[in-house]
Design an enzyme around this catalytic site. Structure first.
Site, mmCIF file in Angstrom:
data_model
loop_
_atom_site.group_PDB
_atom_site.id
_atom_site.type_symbol
_atom_site.label_atom_id
_atom_site.label_comp_id
_atom_site.label_asym_id
_atom_site.label_seq_id
_atom_site.Cartn_x
_atom_site.Cartn_y
_atom_site.Cartn_z
ATOM 1 N N THR A 68 0.829 -1.206 0.000
ATOM 2 C CA THR A 68 0.000 0.000 0.000
ATOM 3 C C THR A 68 0.864 1.256 0.000
ATOM 4 O OG1 THR A 68 -1.406 1.310 1.472
ATOM 5 C CG2 THR A 68 -0.155 -0.407 2.518
ATOM 6 N N ASP A 69 0.303 2.349 -0.512
ATOM 7 C CA ASP A 69 1.031 3.630 -0.467
ATOM 8 C C ASP A 69 1.176 4.134 0.966
ATOM 9 O OD1 ASP A 69 -1.637 4.346 -0.013
ATOM 10 O OD2 ASP A 69 -1.692 5.933 -1.535
ATOM 11 N N GLU A 70 0.377 3.541 1.893
ATOM 12 C CA GLU A 70 0.417 4.025 3.280
ATOM 13 C C GLU A 70 1.766 3.762 3.953
ATOM 14 O OE1 GLU A 70 -3.190 3.440 5.550
ATOM 15 O OE2 GLU A 70 -4.357 3.256 3.716
ATOM 16 N N TYR A 115 -1.451 -0.449 11.192
ATOM 17 C CA TYR A 115 -1.688 -1.130 9.904
ATOM 18 C C TYR A 115 -0.540 -0.866 8.941
ATOM 19 C CZ TYR A 115 -3.269 -1.450 5.043
ATOM 20 O OH TYR A 115 -3.335 -1.713 3.693
ATOM 21 N N LYS A 146 2.429 -3.335 7.277
ATOM 22 C CA LYS A 146 2.632 -3.528 5.835
ATOM 23 C C LYS A 146 4.069 -3.146 5.453
ATOM 24 C CE LYS A 146 -0.085 -4.524 3.090
ATOM 25 N NZ LYS A 146 -0.533 -5.854 2.575
HETATM 26 P P1 NAD Z 1 -9.896 -6.990 2.780
HETATM 27 O O1 NAD Z 1 -9.821 -6.706 4.237
HETATM 28 O O2 NAD Z 1 -11.155 -6.698 2.037
HETATM 29 O O3 NAD Z 1 -9.568 -8.537 2.535
HETATM 30 C C1 NAD Z 1 -8.564 -9.222 3.209
HETATM 31 C C2 NAD Z 1 -8.771 -10.719 2.994
HETATM 32 O O4 NAD Z 1 -7.701 -11.411 3.642
HETATM 33 C C3 NAD Z 1 -10.078 -11.245 3.585
HETATM 34 O O5 NAD Z 1 -10.703 -12.110 2.663
HETATM 35 C C4 NAD Z 1 -9.616 -12.008 4.828
HETATM 36 O O6 NAD Z 1 -10.463 -13.100 5.151
HETATM 37 C C5 NAD Z 1 -8.245 -12.480 4.385
HETATM 38 N N1 NAD Z 1 -7.355 -12.739 5.509
HETATM 39 C C6 NAD Z 1 -7.128 -11.940 6.596
HETATM 40 N N2 NAD Z 1 -6.275 -12.533 7.434
HETATM 41 C C7 NAD Z 1 -5.939 -13.729 6.874
HETATM 42 C C8 NAD Z 1 -5.072 -14.782 7.259
HETATM 43 N N3 NAD Z 1 -4.382 -14.731 8.422
HETATM 44 N N4 NAD Z 1 -4.949 -15.855 6.460
HETATM 45 C C9 NAD Z 1 -5.642 -15.914 5.276
HETATM 46 N N5 NAD Z 1 -6.486 -14.952 4.880
HETATM 47 C C10 NAD Z 1 -6.628 -13.863 5.666
HETATM 48 O O7 NAD Z 1 -8.667 -6.223 2.146
HETATM 49 P P2 NAD Z 1 -8.501 -5.537 0.705
HETATM 50 O O8 NAD Z 1 -8.983 -4.151 0.784
HETATM 51 O O9 NAD Z 1 -9.020 -6.444 -0.343
HETATM 52 O O10 NAD Z 1 -6.909 -5.477 0.616
HETATM 53 C C11 NAD Z 1 -6.180 -6.556 0.073
HETATM 54 C C12 NAD Z 1 -4.701 -6.209 0.116
HETATM 55 O O11 NAD Z 1 -4.462 -5.018 -0.614
HETATM 56 C C13 NAD Z 1 -4.186 -5.957 1.529
HETATM 57 O O12 NAD Z 1 -2.912 -6.545 1.635
HETATM 58 C C14 NAD Z 1 -4.107 -4.438 1.630
HETATM 59 O O13 NAD Z 1 -3.075 -4.058 2.493
HETATM 60 C C15 NAD Z 1 -3.785 -4.067 0.188
HETATM 61 N N6 NAD Z 1 -4.243 -2.734 -0.244
HETATM 62 C C16 NAD Z 1 -5.546 -2.362 -0.072
HETATM 63 C C17 NAD Z 1 -5.972 -1.126 -0.528
HETATM 64 C C18 NAD Z 1 -7.404 -0.675 -0.397
HETATM 65 O O14 NAD Z 1 -7.728 0.466 -0.696
HETATM 66 N N7 NAD Z 1 -8.332 -1.548 0.022
HETATM 67 C C19 NAD Z 1 -5.059 -0.268 -1.173
HETATM 68 C C20 NAD Z 1 -3.737 -0.694 -1.331
HETATM 69 C C21 NAD Z 1 -3.355 -1.927 -0.875
HETATM 70 P P1 TYD Z 2 -10.441 4.286 4.843
HETATM 71 O O1 TYD Z 2 -11.454 3.884 3.822
HETATM 72 O O2 TYD Z 2 -10.488 3.656 6.204
HETATM 73 O O3 TYD Z 2 -9.022 4.088 4.153
HETATM 74 P P2 TYD Z 2 -7.542 4.573 4.661
HETATM 75 O O4 TYD Z 2 -7.635 5.104 6.029
HETATM 76 O O5 TYD Z 2 -6.768 3.303 4.604
HETATM 77 O O6 TYD Z 2 -7.115 5.586 3.659
HETATM 78 O O7 TYD Z 2 -10.545 5.852 5.050
HETATM 79 C C1 TYD Z 2 -10.381 6.757 3.956
HETATM 80 C C2 TYD Z 2 -10.445 8.161 4.505
HETATM 81 O O8 TYD Z 2 -11.769 8.407 4.989
HETATM 82 C C3 TYD Z 2 -9.542 8.401 5.687
HETATM 83 O O9 TYD Z 2 -9.021 9.734 5.614
HETATM 84 C C4 TYD Z 2 -10.444 8.278 6.898
HETATM 85 C C5 TYD Z 2 -11.770 8.769 6.367
HETATM 86 N N1 TYD Z 2 -12.967 8.141 6.970
HETATM 87 C C6 TYD Z 2 -13.988 8.958 7.478
HETATM 88 O O10 TYD Z 2 -13.925 10.195 7.460
HETATM 89 N N2 TYD Z 2 -15.094 8.347 8.019
HETATM 90 C C7 TYD Z 2 -15.212 6.984 8.073
HETATM 91 O O11 TYD Z 2 -16.234 6.475 8.599
HETATM 92 C C8 TYD Z 2 -14.158 6.165 7.530
HETATM 93 C C9 TYD Z 2 -14.243 4.669 7.569
HETATM 94 C C10 TYD Z 2 -13.059 6.805 6.979
#
Ligand code: NAD
Ligand code: TYD
Length: 339
Positions: free
Chosen positions: A125-127, A153, A157
């Site tokens: 992630t970019d985070e 988090y 990562k």
């Molecule tokens: P999500 O929380 O929707 O899904 C995570 C999945 O991993 C779930 O299906 C969960 O059951 C599974 N999981 C959790 N712990 C596990 C374990 N110990 N063993 C096996 N499976 C397990 O997450 P997402 O938003 O789909 O993100 C997927 C990946 O992409 C993550 O690694 C996250 O850091 C990365 N990512 C997400 C975003 C975003 O905006 N959502 C952006 C950049 C990177």
């Molecule tokens: P989120 O979807 O949790 O992603 P991330 O924190 O990983 O970027 O949140 C996106 C942005 O929205 C973040 O600045 C926090 C804000 N946010 C709210 O203002 N209200 C909410 O209920 C949630 C879940 C997030």
């Protein structure tokens, strides 16, 4: 070609599985997922009988179980999406983030070393770069930006990313890492900003905006992320990190107002609540490397992607209502184990 997708019952992983099954009819896709609160087997139910697909309920930290699966399936490519992914939960309870995101990654890479793979891809992630100031629109994250994570988090990562690079240097494991900005699209768990606001708005519930709503995120439609990972896994250079993002920065409050407009609701539902602890101000990706080397560009404009996303939540009420009621958690046992 056998591709092991971990975390494939989650948001991005499930979108990736559907994308890969459509794009590579000859591939076998194995989904390994623990089905935590964020993993929803219902999302994958339509492909459960597809011979090109197999679902395995497993924890990536379960070394014996993971080795057993590698022994049986001998995957060529591993794409690791499995993670605890929600910042707010990491602030409440960091430990599970360290276990899954760091130990789990290590177990998977040890299995890759033991059984041999052609590529291990870490979905990061970019985070991991921390945040950027709100008043410096000229600043972006590049692959050379130092890791400077803020939340439990993002620290977990970042720790995993360091281990991935260490396994490449120490053991010669053929790895790549992608660091993507915030994703949105179908099948996202309604605890993250966009799906939470959509379902609350549909239910006429308050829309909780943290602080003043001025924090900025760089939003990318999930399918564009899947396409980037596909390119990196097949054509990216081993040992390299690729940033993924589409120059689509928006303040949270503007996103929430846009969702209200899409759903024909007034802004009156918006409620300003206490800010998140350590809240990152702004994320913004410089995607020049993946564009220059692999030709990747985002294809879905935000105006279209948000319409498609809102439509998906309108058309798939049962999917998220089951999540909110907790019903989906028993679904795997009912349709898969005891049928
Ligand atoms: P999500 O929380 O929707 O899904 C995570 C999945 O991993 C779930 O299906 C969960 O059951 C599974 N999981 C959790 N712990 C596990 C374990 N110990 N063993 C096996 N499976 C397990 O997450 P997402 O938003 O789909 O993100 C997927 C990946 O992409 C993550 O690694 C996250 O850091 C990365 N990512 C997400 C975003 C975003 O905006 N959502 C952006 C950049 C990177
Ligand atoms: P989120 O979807 O949790 O992603 P991330 O924190 O990983 O970027 O949140 C996106 C942005 O929205 C973040 O600045 C926090 C804000 N946010 C709210 O203002 N209200 C909410 O209920 C949630 C879940 C997030």
């Amino acid at each position: 070609m056998t591709v092991l997708v971990t975390g494939g019952a989650g948001f991005i992983g499930s979108n990736f599985i559907f994308f890969m099954l459509g794009r590579y009819p000859g591939y076998r896709i194995i989904c390994l997922d623990k089905l935590t609160y964020a993993g929803n087997f219902t999302t994958l139910e339509s492909i459960k009988d597809d011979p090109a697909f197999r679902f395995v309920k497993l924890d990536i930290c379960d070394r014996e179980g993971v080795y057993g699966l590698f022994e049986e399936e001998k995957p060529d490519i591993v794409v690791n999406f499995a993670a605890e992914s929600h910042v707010d939960r990491s602030i409440e309870d960091p430990e599970i983030f360290l276990r899954t995101n760091i130990i789990g990654t290590t177990v998977l890479m040890d299995a890759c070393r033991k059984y041999g793979i052609t590529r291990y891809h870490q979905v990061s992630t970019d985070e991991v770069y921390g945040d950027l100031p709100l008043d410096r629109p000229d600043m972006f994250f590049t692959e050379d930006t130092p890791l400077h994570a803020s939340s439990p988090y993002s620290s977990s990562k970042a720790g995993a990313d360091l281990l991935v690079m260490a396994y490449h240097r120490t053991y010669g494991l053929p790895v790549t890492i992608s660091r993507c900005s915030n994703n949105y699209g179908p099948c996202q768990f309604p605890e993250k900003l966009i799906p939470l606001m959509i379902v609350n708005c549909m239910n006429n519930r308050p829309l909780p905006v943290y602080g003043e709503g001025k924090n900025v995120r760089d939003w990318l439609y999930v399918e564009d992320h899947c396409k980037a990972i596909d390119l990196i896994v097949h054509k990216g250079r081993v040992g390299e990190v690729y940033n993924v993002g589409g120059h689509n920065e928006m303040a949270n409050i503007d996103i929430v107002k846009l969702i209200c407009r899409e759903l024909g609701k007034s802004d009156e539902l918006i409620t300003y609540v206490a800010d998140r602890k350590g809240h990152d101000l702004r994320y913004a990706i410089d995607p020049s490397k993946i564009h220059g080397e692999l030709g990747w560009l985002p294809e879905t404009a935000f105006a279209d992607g948000i319409k498609k996303t809102v439509r998906w939540y309108l058309d798939n009420r049962t999917w998220w209502e089951d999540i909110l009621s907790g019903e989906y958690r028993e679904r795997y046992d009912r349709v898969y184990v005891h049928r």
